[in-house]
Every structure is written in C-alpha cells, then in structure tokens.
Write a protein that holds these residues in place. Structure first.
Motif, PDB file in Angstrom:
ATOM      1  N   ARG A  25       0.855  -1.191   0.000  1.00 31.91           N
ATOM      2  CA  ARG A  25       0.000   0.000   0.000  1.00 31.91           C
ATOM      3  C   ARG A  25       0.886   1.234   0.000  1.00 31.91           C
ATOM      4  O   ARG A  25       1.898   1.278   0.691  1.00 31.91           O
ATOM      5  CB  ARG A  25      -0.908   0.008   1.231  1.00 31.91           C
ATOM      6  N   LYS A  26       0.508   2.251  -0.749  1.00 32.58           N
ATOM      7  CA  LYS A  26       1.263   3.504  -0.809  1.00 32.58           C
ATOM      8  C   LYS A  26       0.401   4.611  -0.220  1.00 32.58           C
ATOM      9  O   LYS A  26      -0.659   4.932  -0.741  1.00 32.58           O
ATOM     10  CB  LYS A  26       1.637   3.826  -2.263  1.00 32.58           C
ATOM     11  N   VAL A  27       0.854   5.183   0.895  1.00 33.50           N
ATOM     12  CA  VAL A  27       0.136   6.262   1.570  1.00 33.50           C
ATOM     13  C   VAL A  27       0.903   7.558   1.398  1.00 33.50           C
ATOM     14  O   VAL A  27       2.113   7.615   1.654  1.00 33.50           O
ATOM     15  CB  VAL A  27      -0.036   5.943   3.077  1.00 33.50           C
ATOM     16  N   ASP A  28       0.213   8.616   0.962  1.00 27.69           N
ATOM     17  CA  ASP A  28       0.863   9.923   0.847  1.00 27.69           C
ATOM     18  C   ASP A  28       0.121  11.018   1.592  1.00 27.69           C
ATOM     19  O   ASP A  28       0.451  12.202   1.493  1.00 27.69           O
ATOM     20  CB  ASP A  28       1.056  10.318  -0.616  1.00 27.69           C
ATOM     21  N   GLY A  29      -0.919  10.635   2.350  1.00 26.99           N
ATOM     22  CA  GLY A  29      -1.651  11.625   3.122  1.00 26.99           C
ATOM     23  C   GLY A  29      -2.349  11.005   4.319  1.00 26.99           C
ATOM     24  O   GLY A  29      -2.618   9.798   4.354  1.00 26.99           O
ATOM     25  N   ILE A  30      -2.632  11.836   5.327  1.00 27.65           N
ATOM     26  CA  ILE A  30      -3.365  11.407   6.522  1.00 27.65           C
ATOM     27  C   ILE A  30      -4.506  12.384   6.740  1.00 27.65           C
ATOM     28  O   ILE A  30      -4.306  13.607   6.739  1.00 27.65           O
ATOM     29  CB  ILE A  30      -2.452  11.373   7.765  1.00 27.65           C
ATOM     30  N   ALA A  31      -5.706  11.860   6.907  1.00 27.57           N
ATOM     31  CA  ALA A  31      -6.862  12.715   7.139  1.00 27.57           C
ATOM     32  C   ALA A  31      -6.650  13.536   8.409  1.00 27.57           C
ATOM     33  O   ALA A  31      -6.108  13.043   9.410  1.00 27.57           O
ATOM     34  CB  ALA A  31      -8.124  11.869   7.261  1.00 27.57           C
ATOM     35  N   ALA A  32      -7.054  14.801   8.368  1.00 24.56           N
ATOM     36  CA  ALA A  32      -6.853  15.706   9.505  1.00 24.56           C
ATOM     37  C   ALA A  32      -7.484  15.146  10.773  1.00 24.56           C
ATOM     38  O   ALA A  32      -6.913  15.258  11.867  1.00 24.56           O
ATOM     39  CB  ALA A  32      -7.431  17.080   9.174  1.00 24.56           C
ATOM     40  N   GLN A  33      -8.657  14.536  10.657  1.00 23.37           N
ATOM     41  CA  GLN A  33      -9.326  13.965  11.818  1.00 23.37           C
ATOM     42  C   GLN A  33      -8.525  12.803  12.401  1.00 23.37           C
ATOM     43  O   GLN A  33      -8.462  12.622  13.624  1.00 23.37           O
ATOM     44  CB  GLN A  33     -10.730  13.498  11.440  1.00 23.37           C
ATOM     45  N   ALA A  34      -7.898  12.024  11.525  1.00 25.02           N
ATOM     46  CA  ALA A  34      -7.068  10.916  11.991  1.00 25.02           C
ATOM     47  C   ALA A  34      -5.830  11.434  12.714  1.00 25.02           C
ATOM     48  O   ALA A  34      -5.446  10.920  13.782  1.00 25.02           O
ATOM     49  CB  ALA A  34      -6.655  10.036  10.813  1.00 25.02           C
ATOM     50  N   MET A  35      -5.185  12.470  12.166  1.00 22.55           N
ATOM     51  CA  MET A  35      -4.008  13.033  12.829  1.00 22.55           C
ATOM     52  C   MET A  35      -4.389  13.652  14.168  1.00 22.55           C
ATOM     53  O   MET A  35      -3.635  13.575  15.148  1.00 22.55           O
ATOM     54  CB  MET A  35      -3.328  14.066  11.927  1.00 22.55           C
TER      55      MET A  35
END
Length: 323
Positions: free
Chosen positions: A214-224
């Motif tokens: 899996r390639k992740v390039d972002g994190i949802a603001a709510q998750a952070m």
C-alpha cells in the motif's frame, strides 16, 4: 470520507541511533547520551514501556570505547530464577538435571563489551546478590562451578518503575541500586515529546510504504487529530503498531480515522484480565524461543538451552509443544 488531508511536514527530524525526534528535550537527551557514552560508568535508563530503552543502551555501547566489543541484552522479566542465573552466569556440566554440557553466560560472552539488563527491577533477590559482586569486582562463578571467572563488562540497566520504591518494599537491594544507577537517564514518554507523534507517524508511514502492498501519501486531519490527542501508554512501540494496523486494514493513499485502532477512535477496548505469568509459562516461552532461534532443530535448541535432547523432549511434552 474525510475531506482535509495532511501531507508530510518539511521539518526534518533528528535521527539518533534508530530514534527519531523533533522534540527539544529529546535532542538534549541525545547530547547527554553522547557524554555518558565516553565513560565506563554504570547507567540506569528509566522510561515507560515502548519508549526505546534498548535503543538507548545500544547507542551508549556504539558510542563508547567498547563499541568493537560485544553487546548482549537480556530482559529480566521473561525468565525464571534458575534460567536467569544460567543465562547471566552460565553453568558447568552437571550443574542441574539435564545440563549435559557447560554453557557460557552473557557476562562471559560480553567480556570486553556491554551487557544490557532490561527490567532490572524484576531480578530475584538471590540473583541481585550475585549481580552485586559482578558490578563491584567484575567476578562471578558459573552455576555448579567452583572456578571464579573475571570479566571486563560495562553494565547498563533499564526499568519502567522506580527502584527506590522497590527498595522501600524490600524487593530490591539498596546497595545494588546505588551501584547500577551511577548515571540515571530519564527517557521522556511520547506524550511529553512535542511534535514527535506527527514526526514518528510520517516516519512509520514511510517505513510501511517500502513494504509495497500500500502507498500512503496523506493522513486525514481527523485521523491526525486522534493520533495527537491520544495518551500513548505504549509509547513509540504502540504508535508503530497503530500505523501498521492502519496499513493492514485500510486501502487507498490516505489514512482515515476509521482505519485507526478502536482506542484511537475513542472506542473502549474489550475488558481483559491479565494474569501474571507463572514459572511454567516463562519456561514454555523460553522453550519456544529456543526452537524459533534454531529453526525448529531440537538438537540445536537443546544445546542452546544447555540441556540434553531427552530433557528438551520431556519439557516439550510437559508444555504440550510436542506430541
């Protein structure tokens, strides 16, 4: 789907012997480790579970004049008293039932280098007396032996709880406490390291991106936000596990809040009663570790444990590991 997506910060974290940080107090801690590493003083690392105490011990060794020598580590909470004694001091042939050959202990194997004793507060009182002699005189006698061995070993210890409290409760020798904590180092918990949750989150994202599934390039603001508000009782180790969990259960290029563990989402974990491990449990773990280390070869596992193959077979039967 959460709309606000955060991208990695451009702030470059400091990497120090496997530890990652942007927090000023951690950079000060690293400077202290560099200074202490130059000496042969005994060090006690205090820190909560998962903060990286073994990484600190390894850094102290790697930066020391002993770096060319061996580094040996042992968790004092994982073995029974007899196994701990054998692991630390070794034993001679016939020292106990099944000891068909002599075996060197970690102190002898660490000669000229460093030994790291994690969870030192869990060391039984009778072994504390033997350890005190090693600290004071750099001498010990293997189990069942009569010949005194002399070694040159630096001792680094670690614990997640107060040794002073253990002394007050009669669980730890005061004279040993003073000997092993010539230099106490206090490793801050993750919740007190400003900016490190974010920095380490992106570090672990980069790590798991290299695994390819899996390639992740972002994190949802709510998750952070959930990540930064959490108290992290398991510290850096727990954060790594959370990010690995998110990679495993989620899909796509963005980690969302519903991909985090239940604790991070605010859901109470299932109530579980943790029973203390018995001596039988600890012995079973020791047997399994030996089999894992030897790839299931029972002859090699018996030799590693310093017991006969017959004794190993009997113990495996007793613990339901073998038919």
């Amino acid at each position: 789907m959460e709309s606000d997506v955060l991208e990695p910060s451009e702030l470059a974290p400091t990497e120090f012997h496997g530890m990652i940080t942007v927090a000023p107090q951690m950079r000060e801690f690293f400077d202290l480790v560099r200074k202490v590493a130059r000496t042969d003083a005994s060090v006690l690392v205090r820190g909560e579970t998962g903060t990286g105490k073994e990484l600190v011990a390894q850094a102290l060794h790697d930066l020391s004049p002993r770096s060319a020598g061996p580094f040996k580590a042992l968790n004092c909470a994982t073995l029974t008293g007899e196994l701990l004694a054998s692991e630390l001091f070794g034993h001679v042939k016939g020292a106990f039932t099944g000891a068909v050959s002599s075996r060197q202990g970690l102190f002898e194997l660490a000669d000229g280098g460093t030994i790291f004793l994690d969870e030192i507060a869990e060391l039984p009182l009778d072994l504390q007396a033997r350890l005190l002699r090693v600290v004071q005189e750099q001498k010990f006698v293997p189990l069942g032996g009569t010949q005194t061995k002399t070694v040159d070993v630096r001792i680094i210890s670690a614990t997640h709880r107060s040794l002073r409290d253990a002394v007050d409760k009669g669980e730890f020798r005061e004279d040993l406490m003073y000997r092993i904590r010539v230099v106490p180092l206090f490793l801050p918990p993750l919740r007190d390291r400003r900016g490190d949750v974010e920095a380490l989150t992106w570090h672990f994202v980069d790590l798991f991106n290299t695994r390819g599934f899996r390639k992740v390039d972002g994190i949802a603001a709510q998750a952070m936000q959930a990540l930064t508000r959490y108290e992290w009782p398991g510290n850096v180790r727990e954060l790594r596990n959370v990010i690995e969990y998110a990679f495993a259960v989620g899909e796509g290029s963005v980690i969302t809040c519903d991909e985090l563990t239940p604790e991070l989402r605010g859901e109470p974990p299932p109530v579980r009663r943790e029973e203390p491990m018995t001596e039988e449990d600890l012995e079973r773990e020791r047997l399994l570790d030996a089999l894992r280390e030897t790839g299931g070869n029972r002859t090699d596992a018996a030799e590693l444990l310093g017991i006969s193959r017959t004794t190993l077979w009997r113990k495996l039967k007793e613990h339901g590991i073998a038919d």
